[in-house]
Each structure stands twice: as C-alpha cells, then as structure tokens.
Design a protein around this motif. Structure first.
Motif, PDB file in Angstrom:
ATOM      1  N   ILE B  25       0.863  -1.181   0.000  1.00 37.11           N
ATOM      2  CA  ILE B  25       0.000   0.000   0.000  1.00 37.11           C
ATOM      3  C   ILE B  25       0.898   1.229   0.000  1.00 37.11           C
ATOM      4  O   ILE B  25       1.401   1.661   1.037  1.00 37.11           O
ATOM      5  N   ASP B  26       1.127   1.726  -1.194  1.00 40.73           N
ATOM      6  CA  ASP B  26       1.952   2.919  -1.384  1.00 40.73           C
ATOM      7  C   ASP B  26       1.283   3.756  -2.476  1.00 40.73           C
ATOM      8  O   ASP B  26       0.099   3.547  -2.781  1.00 40.73           O
ATOM      9  N   GLY B  27       2.012   4.675  -3.039  1.00 40.46           N
ATOM     10  CA  GLY B  27       1.412   5.562  -4.034  1.00 40.46           C
ATOM     11  C   GLY B  27       0.819   4.829  -5.226  1.00 40.46           C
ATOM     12  O   GLY B  27      -0.142   5.289  -5.827  1.00 40.46           O
ATOM     13  N   PHE B  28       1.376   3.663  -5.546  1.00 43.66           N
ATOM     14  CA  PHE B  28       0.863   2.902  -6.686  1.00 43.66           C
ATOM     15  C   PHE B  28      -0.490   2.253  -6.385  1.00 43.66           C
ATOM     16  O   PHE B  28      -1.137   1.731  -7.284  1.00 43.66           O
ATOM     17  N   ALA B  29      -0.881   2.229  -5.127  1.00 39.89           N
ATOM     18  CA  ALA B  29      -2.090   1.493  -4.732  1.00 39.89           C
ATOM     19  C   ALA B  29      -3.358   2.321  -4.854  1.00 39.89           C
ATOM     20  O   ALA B  29      -4.462   1.792  -4.676  1.00 39.89           O
ATOM     21  N   GLU B  30      -3.217   3.586  -5.166  1.00 39.81           N
ATOM     22  CA  GLU B  30      -4.365   4.495  -5.075  1.00 39.81           C
ATOM     23  C   GLU B  30      -5.556   4.028  -5.915  1.00 39.81           C
ATOM     24  O   GLU B  30      -6.687   3.959  -5.424  1.00 39.81           O
ATOM     25  N   GLU B  31      -5.273   3.692  -7.154  1.00 38.28           N
ATOM     26  CA  GLU B  31      -6.365   3.335  -8.061  1.00 38.28           C
ATOM     27  C   GLU B  31      -7.070   2.048  -7.601  1.00 38.28           C
ATOM     28  O   GLU B  31      -8.304   1.993  -7.532  1.00 38.28           O
ATOM     29  N   ALA B  32      -6.294   1.036  -7.277  1.00 40.30           N
ATOM     30  CA  ALA B  32      -6.865  -0.251  -6.866  1.00 40.30           C
ATOM     31  C   ALA B  32      -7.674  -0.100  -5.580  1.00 40.30           C
ATOM     32  O   ALA B  32      -8.758  -0.683  -5.429  1.00 40.30           O
ATOM     33  N   LEU B  33      -7.151   0.695  -4.675  1.00 40.17           N
ATOM     34  CA  LEU B  33      -7.832   0.875  -3.394  1.00 40.17           C
ATOM     35  C   LEU B  33      -9.139   1.647  -3.583  1.00 40.17           C
ATOM     36  O   LEU B  33     -10.183   1.284  -3.023  1.00 40.17           O
ATOM     37  N   ALA B  34      -9.087   2.688  -4.389  1.00 39.96           N
ATOM     38  CA  ALA B  34     -10.289   3.498  -4.629  1.00 39.96           C
ATOM     39  C   ALA B  34     -11.369   2.673  -5.336  1.00 39.96           C
ATOM     40  O   ALA B  34     -12.549   2.739  -4.980  1.00 39.96           O
TER      41      ALA B  34
END
Lengths: 162, 122
Positions: B25-34
């Motif tokens: 869970i880092d900056g790359f995770a934003e889309e998947a998490l949203a």
C-alpha cells in the motif's frame, strides 16, 4: 566520504555499508533491505528492525522525491555505520528543495478527516517515531538525514514501547 | 525484488463488505484501493472491513490513502475497520491515531463478529 556539513562521524564508528541507488519509485524498499542486511549482526529486535526499515524507506522516499526530483540519474547515497553504542544510517540527496524541517506538531488526524488538512504529511512524523534520533544536515548542494538507533535499548527500545 | 502492486478483492460476509488486500500500500495502490472501496460501498453496507493479511508494506503515502478512505466512510456514515495488520503496522496505526477512528482487529473472525453485534444494535 567527503563531508559536507555532516555531523562528526565519531571516533569509534565503522562503516558497515555504503551504496547508492537511482532515484526511482520503489527503490526505497531496496534501500531498506540493504540496510537490514548490513545491520543483521547487530542484534536489533524484530520490532526495532521493522521500525528502522520503515524510517529508512521513508527517508529514502523523501530524498528521492523532494531532494532529487525522482531523477533516475541522480542517486541517493546511503551509509550505514555502527559503534558499540548505536547504529546510524545516513541518507543523502542532492538537495533540490529546501532542507526538510520536521514539524514539531503531531499531524492532526481529526483535521485530515474533516478535510481541513491534506491526508498526506506523515513521512517525517513516522521517521521521528520509529528511530531514537533523527538529524538533518546539509548545505546548498546536499541534504543528509541521519537515523540513529541505540544498540543498548533506550526509551523506545522496549518491545511494547510505542 | 520487484514491487508488488496492490490487488484488492471485495467479498461480502455477514453483511460486511470485506476488501481483501494483497501486496503493497503505497502511491501505486491508489487506483486499486479506490476502485475496491467504490465496489464495497455499492452494496451500502454499514461496515467495510479492510483485511491486511496479504499486505507486507504500507508507507506514508499508503497511510494517507487509508486516511482518505476513512474520511469517505465517515462522510457516508459507514464504519471502516481493519484486521490482520502485523504488529508493526498496528503500532503505526496507533501512533498515527488511525486506531482511534477505526476498529483494529487481530483477525477477520473477530472483526466480523464485532461488526455483526454492532450492526445488529444499530
């Protein structure tokens, strides 16, 4: 290594590892793993090792992003040193932004949840809470963040310390 | 070792939307998490559970993403809770005070049990 406004090494500190990596997203974890391997013999507890790795990763991310602007050709330089009393990790960037200044205030989660503050802004706060000491030095060309963990466990050393 | 991008899968258990998280869970995770949170909210559950069992890294940007989800949940009067955090990340949830605003449970069973009791009393 040439000193540029760095704190005194201290007479009995030895260099365990010195390396550099390109400023590319994700390399903060590589740095954390390299540091973990370098200090493996020093006997940090599992919890303190995790804290150190988090602090190293956060400091490296700051260096890559704010210091080096995520330019892959601009490296982050990492030195791992140890004495009988403490270990020190120094992370140096090219100083492309003003010197990072730790905010003495704890980030206000309530304000962030109300939309009054950005949800971000946890990096230096996390670093400060993960290690025993943090020093920031530098000049117009470089910034160095030094993370220190005492090897004889201090106030943050207990397994249940927060 | 290459970065392990976040994978998020939504399940529904006992009326709770469970977001199973795997990776970092880092900056790359934003889309998947949203996207996962949006899917979870679609069923209008009272509780959304973030299951961190498959997560081995959360950085400060990841903490900010979780703060963002918590803000969304509070705005829509939903409860956001977490389970299966490692001891290290429980500590980080404590020092950031995330654990003051979202229940943190040792495993999914205890989180679901509490959610069912609380939702039943709601």
């Amino acid at each position: 290594m040439t000193a540029y406004g760095q704190p005194d090494l201290g007479g009995d500190r030895r260099v365990l590892r010195e390396f550099s990596l390109p400023s590319e997203p994700g390399n903060e974890r590589r740095v954390a793993r390299e540091v973990e391997a370098a200090v493996e013999s020093l006997g940090l507890s599992g919890q303190r090792m995790e804290r150190l790795k988090t602090a190293v990763a956060e400091a490296t991310m700051n260096a890559m992003e704010h210091g080096n602007g995520y330019s892959p050709e601009v490296p982050v330089v990492v030195e791992v040193l140890a004495s009988g009393q403490d270990l020190s990790v120094r992370i140096t960037d090219r100083g492309g932004s003003p010197m990072p200044v730790p905010d003495p205030e704890v980030p206000d989660l309530s304000a962030k949840l109300e939309g009054l503050q950005t949800p971000r802004g946890w990096g230096l706060f996390l670093i400060r809470n993960m290690v025993d000491e943090m020093n920031i030095t530098g000049d117009r060309e470089h910034h160095t963040v030094e993370l220190i963990m005492h090897l004889e466990e201090g106030p943050k050393g207990g397994e249940d310390a927060g | 070792m290459p970065a392990k991008y976040l994978e998020a899968e939504v399940r529904r258990e006992a009326g709770v939307a469970v977001i199973e998280l795997r990776g970092e869970i880092d900056g790359f995770a934003e889309e998947a998490l949203a996207a996962a949170y949006e899917e979870a909210e679609a069923g209008n559950p009272e509780t959304v559970l973030l299951d961190f069992e498959g997560v081995d890294y959360i950085n400060s940007t990841g903490i900010a993403l979780i703060v963002g989800l918590l803000a969304k949940a509070r705005a829509s009067k939903k409860r956001l809770v977490a389970c299966n955090l490692s001891d290290h990340y429980v500590e980080i949830f404590n020092i950031t005070r995330l654990s003051d605003f979202m229940g943190v449970y040792p495993n999914r069973e205890s989180a679901l049990e509490e959610a069912v009791v609380t939702d039943g009393n709601a």
